[in-house]
Motif scaffolding. Structure first.
Motif, short mmCIF file in Angstrom:
data_model
loop_
_atom_site.label_atom_id
_atom_site.label_comp_id
_atom_site.label_asym_id
_atom_site.label_seq_id
_atom_site.Cartn_x
_atom_site.Cartn_y
_atom_site.Cartn_z
N PHE A 114 0.85 -1.19 0.00
CA PHE A 114 0.00 0.00 0.00
C PHE A 114 0.88 1.24 0.00
CE2 PHE A 114 -2.33 -3.45 1.86
CZ PHE A 114 -3.63 -3.32 1.37
N ASP A 115 0.42 2.29 -0.69
CA ASP A 115 1.20 3.53 -0.70
C ASP A 115 0.96 4.32 0.58
OD1 ASP A 115 -1.22 4.88 -0.96
OD2 ASP A 115 -1.01 5.22 -3.11
N ALA A 116 1.53 5.52 0.66
CA ALA A 116 1.44 6.33 1.88
C ALA A 116 0.00 6.71 2.22
CB ALA A 116 2.30 7.58 1.74
N GLU A 117 -0.86 6.78 1.20
CA GLU A 117 -2.27 7.13 1.43
C GLU A 117 -3.13 5.90 1.69
OE1 GLU A 117 -0.49 8.62 -1.23
OE2 GLU A 117 -0.15 10.27 0.20
N GLY A 118 -2.52 4.73 1.71
CA GLY A 118 -3.26 3.50 1.96
C GLY A 118 -3.89 2.88 0.74
N ASN A 119 -3.50 3.35 -0.44
CA ASN A 119 -4.05 2.79 -1.67
C ASN A 119 -3.30 1.51 -2.05
OD1 ASN A 119 -5.89 5.02 -2.17
ND2 ASN A 119 -4.06 6.21 -2.69
N PRO A 120 -4.02 0.46 -2.41
CA PRO A 120 -3.36 -0.80 -2.77
C PRO A 120 -2.59 -0.68 -4.08
CG PRO A 120 -5.72 -0.94 -3.20
CD PRO A 120 -5.50 0.35 -2.48
N GLN A 121 -1.43 -1.32 -4.13
CA GLN A 121 -0.61 -1.36 -5.33
C GLN A 121 -0.85 -2.69 -6.07
OE1 GLN A 121 1.34 1.69 -5.88
NE2 GLN A 121 -0.29 2.00 -4.37
N LYS A 122 -0.24 -2.85 -7.18
CA LYS A 122 -0.44 -4.06 -7.98
C LYS A 122 0.04 -5.29 -7.23
CE LYS A 122 0.55 -6.12 -12.50
NZ LYS A 122 1.25 -5.95 -13.80
N ALA A 123 -0.76 -6.35 -7.25
CA ALA A 123 -0.43 -7.59 -6.56
C ALA A 123 0.76 -8.27 -7.21
CB ALA A 123 -1.62 -8.52 -6.55
N GLN A 124 1.64 -8.82 -6.37
CA GLN A 124 2.81 -9.56 -6.84
C GLN A 124 2.75 -11.00 -6.33
OE1 GLN A 124 5.02 -8.04 -8.86
NE2 GLN A 124 3.96 -6.07 -8.68
N VAL A 125 3.19 -11.94 -7.14
CA VAL A 125 3.23 -13.33 -6.69
C VAL A 125 4.39 -13.51 -5.71
CG1 VAL A 125 3.53 -15.74 -7.37
CG2 VAL A 125 2.18 -14.20 -8.81
N PHE A 126 4.07 -13.98 -4.51
CA PHE A 126 5.08 -14.20 -3.48
C PHE A 126 5.61 -15.63 -3.51
CE2 PHE A 126 5.72 -15.76 0.94
CZ PHE A 126 6.92 -15.12 1.20
N ALA A 127 4.72 -16.59 -3.72
CA ALA A 127 5.12 -18.01 -3.75
C ALA A 127 4.04 -18.80 -4.46
CB ALA A 127 5.33 -18.53 -2.34
N ASP A 128 4.35 -20.05 -4.79
CA ASP A 128 3.40 -20.95 -5.42
C ASP A 128 3.55 -22.32 -4.77
OD1 ASP A 128 1.74 -22.47 -7.00
OD2 ASP A 128 2.53 -21.74 -8.91
N THR A 129 2.53 -22.74 -4.04
CA THR A 129 2.60 -24.02 -3.33
C THR A 129 2.30 -25.20 -4.24
OG1 THR A 129 0.26 -24.06 -2.70
CG2 THR A 129 1.78 -22.86 -1.25
N LYS A 130 1.81 -24.94 -5.44
CA LYS A 130 1.37 -25.99 -6.37
C LYS A 130 0.21 -26.79 -5.78
CE LYS A 130 4.83 -24.89 -9.06
NZ LYS A 130 4.61 -24.13 -10.32
N GLY A 131 -0.47 -26.19 -4.84
CA GLY A 131 -1.62 -26.83 -4.21
C GLY A 131 -2.77 -25.86 -4.12
N THR A 132 -3.38 -25.78 -2.95
CA THR A 132 -4.45 -24.82 -2.71
C THR A 132 -4.27 -24.22 -1.32
OG1 THR A 132 -5.98 -26.13 -4.07
CG2 THR A 132 -6.95 -24.46 -2.63
N PRO A 133 -3.58 -23.07 -1.24
CA PRO A 133 -3.35 -22.45 0.06
C PRO A 133 -4.61 -21.79 0.59
CG PRO A 133 -2.46 -21.07 -1.68
CD PRO A 133 -2.95 -22.33 -2.33
N ASN A 134 -4.98 -22.11 1.82
CA ASN A 134 -6.14 -21.49 2.45
C ASN A 134 -5.69 -20.55 3.56
OD1 ASN A 134 -7.90 -22.78 0.74
ND2 ASN A 134 -9.11 -23.72 2.33
N GLY A 135 -5.46 -21.08 4.77
CA GLY A 135 -5.04 -20.23 5.88
C GLY A 135 -3.59 -19.82 5.76
N LEU A 136 -3.28 -18.58 6.18
CA LEU A 136 -1.89 -18.13 6.20
C LEU A 136 -1.69 -17.05 7.25
CD1 LEU A 136 -3.16 -15.95 4.09
CD2 LEU A 136 -1.72 -17.05 2.41
N ILE A 137 -0.67 -17.23 8.08
CA ILE A 137 -0.33 -16.30 9.16
C ILE A 137 1.18 -16.31 9.34
CG2 ILE A 137 -0.56 -15.80 11.63
CD1 ILE A 137 -3.29 -16.97 11.61
N PHE A 138 1.75 -15.15 9.64
CA PHE A 138 3.19 -15.06 9.87
C PHE A 138 3.54 -15.50 11.29
CE2 PHE A 138 2.83 -12.35 6.17
CZ PHE A 138 3.98 -12.65 5.46
#
Length: 387
Positions: A114-138
């Motif tokens: 997000f930019d300084a005004e909180g506007n979303p930027q273009k989505a980038q691929v972070f990873a590919d599990t080759k499956g179906t990712p549902n839940g995710l938490i750091f």
């Protein structure tokens, strides 16, 4: 010769004479078709059902018309599209920098800054599990912990490398790892939705519990079963004091509480029941309130089927491909907010159905972010929270 000619004429007339009027031909065709349909129906009814359904009288669904916390509104109708890169963003989480992460049913996990005004930027691929990712938490180390319905419990480091943490428990497969939460000590609580291994109408019709609540200990790298016999185990969330963990039982419209501390430790009870639909994911906000995405409002046919085992067993004979519409989400967006004690504080609706099939509602920086699953509306959205 005259007699022979007469016989020849009669023979020719017999060949050319119409066998029946068009009306009679249509009548014969319809009769034959009806006979085939009746025979087909008899054969279908005689085929053994693949299930033995359990009878259940579902509680009457809450009304959206009456005054109270379930009363219909349009709080979700003004939703803003954040990104349409993931078509079905099942779950949503944020890293320490406030960047958004979500998965898609094709295996890709996206990151949105997000930019300084909180506007979303273009989505980038972070990873590919080759499956179906549902839940995710750091976790505390900055790794993205993921429950993937095809791969199990995964850990993805900041560079995108994937490690399988668990895909078995007690020597048997984790059939459908769905959602998760992480405790302060690093313990990961997650749901194994069903030993069916996939979402199928037969399980809804059968009305028997096949889900589990699991715990992964990162110190011992061992996975244990906390609860079994859950009706489609889904969303998972810890309380603010981590004295209990919630797991959604989608097919019985309820949230179950498993006690981690105190005199009730190791036992479970119902935290919230008779929800107005199928609860999906659960998130907790800074106040300790729980937000629940309702994938679909109640389906009257399903409730009727539960009270009629013959109807349920008959429906289970129909091929899954022909039943996709029977369990499709109603085009009515719905998310609910619950107190730390399980009381319904309020409901958020989109009765027009622009936003529907909601799986996740999570508060972040003045917005309520909304995720969806296949069958629902496409893309990730957010709604400005009013103070």
């Amino acid at each position: 010769m005259p007699n022979t000619q007469v016989r020849s004429v009669k023979s020719t007339e017999g060949v050319n004479r119409p066998k029946g009027s068009p009306r009679k031909i249509v009548r014969r065709f319809l009769l034959s078709l009806l006979t085939l349909l009746v025979l087909g129906m008899i054969v279908f009814l005689l085929i053994p059902s693949p299930i033995e359904p359990a009878k259940w009288s579902a509680p009457t669904a809450p009304s959206f018309e009456e005054s109270g916390p379930w009363k219909q509104n349009n709080k979700l109708s003004s939703a803003q599209l954040v990104t349409d890169a993931p078509k079905s963003p099942e779950f949503i989480t944020f890293d320490k920098e406030g960047q958004l992460y979500t998965g898609d049913s094709d295996g890709k996990i996206y990151k949105v800054a997000f930019d300084a005004e909180g506007n979303p930027q273009k989505a980038q691929v972070f990873a590919d599990t080759k499956g179906t990712p549902n839940g995710l938490i750091f976790d505390a180390n900055g790794n993205l912990i993921v429950t993937d319905v095809k791969k199990g419990l995964l850990s993805i480091n900041p560079s995108g490398s994937i490690e399988v943490l668990a895909d078995q428990v007690d020597g048997k497969p984790i059939y459908l790892a769905n959602e998760l939460d992480i405790a302060k000590d690093g313990a990961i609580y997650f749901s194994d939705t069903s030993n069916y291994g996939s979402v199928t109408f037969k399980e809804i019709a059968e009305n028997k519990p096949h889900g589990r609540l699991l715990k992964y200990d990162p110190k011992t790298k061992q996975t244990t079963i906390l609860l079994e016999g859950l009706y489609f185990a889904n969303g998972v969330a810890l309380s603010v004091d981590e004295d209990f963990v919630l797991v959604a039982e989608s097919y019985h419209y309820q949230l179950t509480r498993y006690w981690l501390k105190g005199p009730k430790k190791g036992t479970s009870d119902i935290f919230a029941d008779n929800l107005a639909g199928f609860p999906d994911n659960i998130t907790r906000d800074e106040q300790g309130h729980f937000w629940v995405g309702i994938f679909t409002t109640r389906l009257s046919f399903v409730d009727q089927m539960h009270s009629n085992p013959w109807l349920a067993s008959t429906m289970a004979k129909i091929p899954q491909s022909l039943l996709s519409g029977a369990s499709a989400p109603v085009k009515h967006g719905l998310a609910v907010e619950l107190s730390p004690q399980g009381e319904l504080i309020g409901s958020w609706h989109d009765p027009e159905g622009t936003l529907y099939g909601i799986t996740t509602a999570i508060k972040h920086n003045g917005y309520l972010y909304i995720g969806t699953a296949p069958g629902g509306s496409l893309g990730l959205h957010r709604v400005l929270l009013t103070k």
